[in-house]
Design an enzyme around this catalytic site. Structure first.
Site, PDB file in Angstrom:
ATOM      1  N   CYS B  87       0.833  -1.205   0.000  1.00 34.40           N
ATOM      2  CA  CYS B  87       0.000   0.000   0.000  1.00 34.40           C
ATOM      3  C   CYS B  87       0.870   1.259   0.000  1.00 34.40           C
ATOM      4  CB  CYS B  87      -0.979  -0.043   1.173  1.00 34.40           C
ATOM      5  SG  CYS B  87      -2.307   1.166   1.041  1.00 34.40           S
ATOM      6  N   HIS B 204      -3.475  -5.541   1.175  1.00 27.61           N
ATOM      7  CA  HIS B 204      -2.761  -5.749   2.441  1.00 27.61           C
ATOM      8  C   HIS B 204      -2.689  -7.218   2.829  1.00 27.61           C
ATOM      9  CE1 HIS B 204      -2.321  -1.585   3.932  1.00 27.61           C
ATOM     10  NE2 HIS B 204      -3.406  -1.343   3.223  1.00 27.61           N
ATOM     11  N   GLU B 206      -0.700  -8.584   4.875  1.00 27.23           N
ATOM     12  CA  GLU B 206      -0.391  -8.722   6.315  1.00 27.23           C
ATOM     13  C   GLU B 206      -1.648  -8.658   7.177  1.00 27.23           C
ATOM     14  OE1 GLU B 206      -0.482  -6.035   4.718  1.00 27.23           O
ATOM     15  OE2 GLU B 206      -0.699  -4.284   6.010  1.00 27.23           O
TER      16      GLU B 206
END
Lengths: 79, 238
Positions: B87, B204, B206
């Site tokens: 991002c 994302h 993660e």
């Protein structure tokens, strides 16, 4: 001295903000406005002693930081 | 053990998510590196996390790319070390010239915070080696400026050299305009550099590493880099 830097999106790059603004203007009845491109404006106070020097400095910082050459171009005015 | 160095800029807000994924989900080493530092603390993998570095002032990532740590990141990338930009991290990599192109405002001018589907296009990067080509990952996005743009010649070269790593798609893996959340050219969600060791993506992974969070599909990126380094040998830096 003062240097003014005007940063705008390149003509080939779609400007969704400008598009939204022009649509708003049309809905307000301003049919005479054909297109809007939104940009950024910077005023730099520079310690240069000549207009050429001020322009060169403004151009250097525009290249390095103020504008992204992938999507933007810029124009400089010095006074 | 593989060591993840997670760079923290003022305004980073997904740094802890990346740390959690690396350390607690994968059981690897992880350390935060403040952006003013000039060393990566012996990183095997560098993560530039998501967030709003420097408040997104001027342009996303434009100020962060001049942080002292970025020289070390560029050197690490030049030496072939794996770098993942997520991002805002992707935006920083573009501004730094470590990846080509730039990010524009989303075409509908809205901030998109939702789960999307992305298709793995390439598996020969350290972050996709454990995925399969065409695999669809369900991963969240959260950005206002993720509308990927590059000049036509740059786009053509990205496509011809197989450097589009992820594309937005529908649940069945079809790349369609309707599945493109932000207007990115060619539905691009992520790309890599020529050497393929630097990968940036807007979604994302993660935040999608554990089932209770709604999806564990992002884990494959982290598992991939751990297994790539285990098989090719890690590149320890100072």
């Amino acid at each position: 001295m003062k240097a003014r830097v005007f940063v705008t999106l390149k003509p080939s790059v779609f400007d969704p903000q400008g598009q939204t603004i022009v649509e708003a203007l049309h809905s307000m009845g301003y049919a005479g406005v054909g297109d809007v491109r939104q940009g950024k404006y910077f005023e730099l106070e520079v310690s240069s002693t000549s207009a050429e020097q001020a322009r060169a400095l403004a151009s250097e910082v525009a290249d390095k930081l103020l504008a992204n050459p992938v999507i933007e171009s810029y124009r400089i005015e010095v006074e | 053990m593989i060591k993840f160095s997670i760079v923290v800029f003022p305004g980073s807000n997904c740094d802890h998510d990346a740390y959690h994924a690396a350390k607690h989900v994968l059981g690897q080493e992880a350390e935060f590196v403040w952006h003013k530092e000039t060393s990566l603390h012996g990183a095997d993998v560098v993560v530039l996390p998501g967030g709003f570095s420097h408040g997104d002032y001027l342009r996303t990532g434009a100020i962060a790319r001049f942080s002292p740590v970025m020289s070390a990141v560029a050197e690490f990338a030049r030496a072939g070390g794996p770098v993942l930009g997520i991002c805002n991290g992707f935006q920083i990599l573009c501004e730094a010239g470590l990846l080509p192109g730039a990010m524009l405002r989303n075409r509908d001018l809205k901030f998109h915070c939702e789960h999307v589907s992305i298709r793995v296009e390439q598996t020969d990067t350290p972050f996709t080696s454990r995925a399969s080509r065409g695999q669809v990952l369900r991963i969240p996005i959260a950005h206002g400026e993720g509308n990927y743009y590059a000049e036509p010649d740059v786009l053509a070269s990205l496509e011809s050299s197989g450097r589009v790593v992820f594309r937005y798609c529908d649940a069945r893996g079809q790349v369609t305009e309707a599945a493109n959340p932000n207007g990115s050219l060619h539905g691009i969600a992520g790309i890599c550099n020529e050497r393929r060791n630097v990968v940036g993506l807007m979604p994302h992974p993660e935040r999608a590493c554990e089932r209770p969070l709604g999806s564990a599909d992002g884990l494959v990126l982290f598992e991939s880099v751990v297994s790539s380094l285990a098989s090719h040998g890690a590149l320890r830096t100072a």
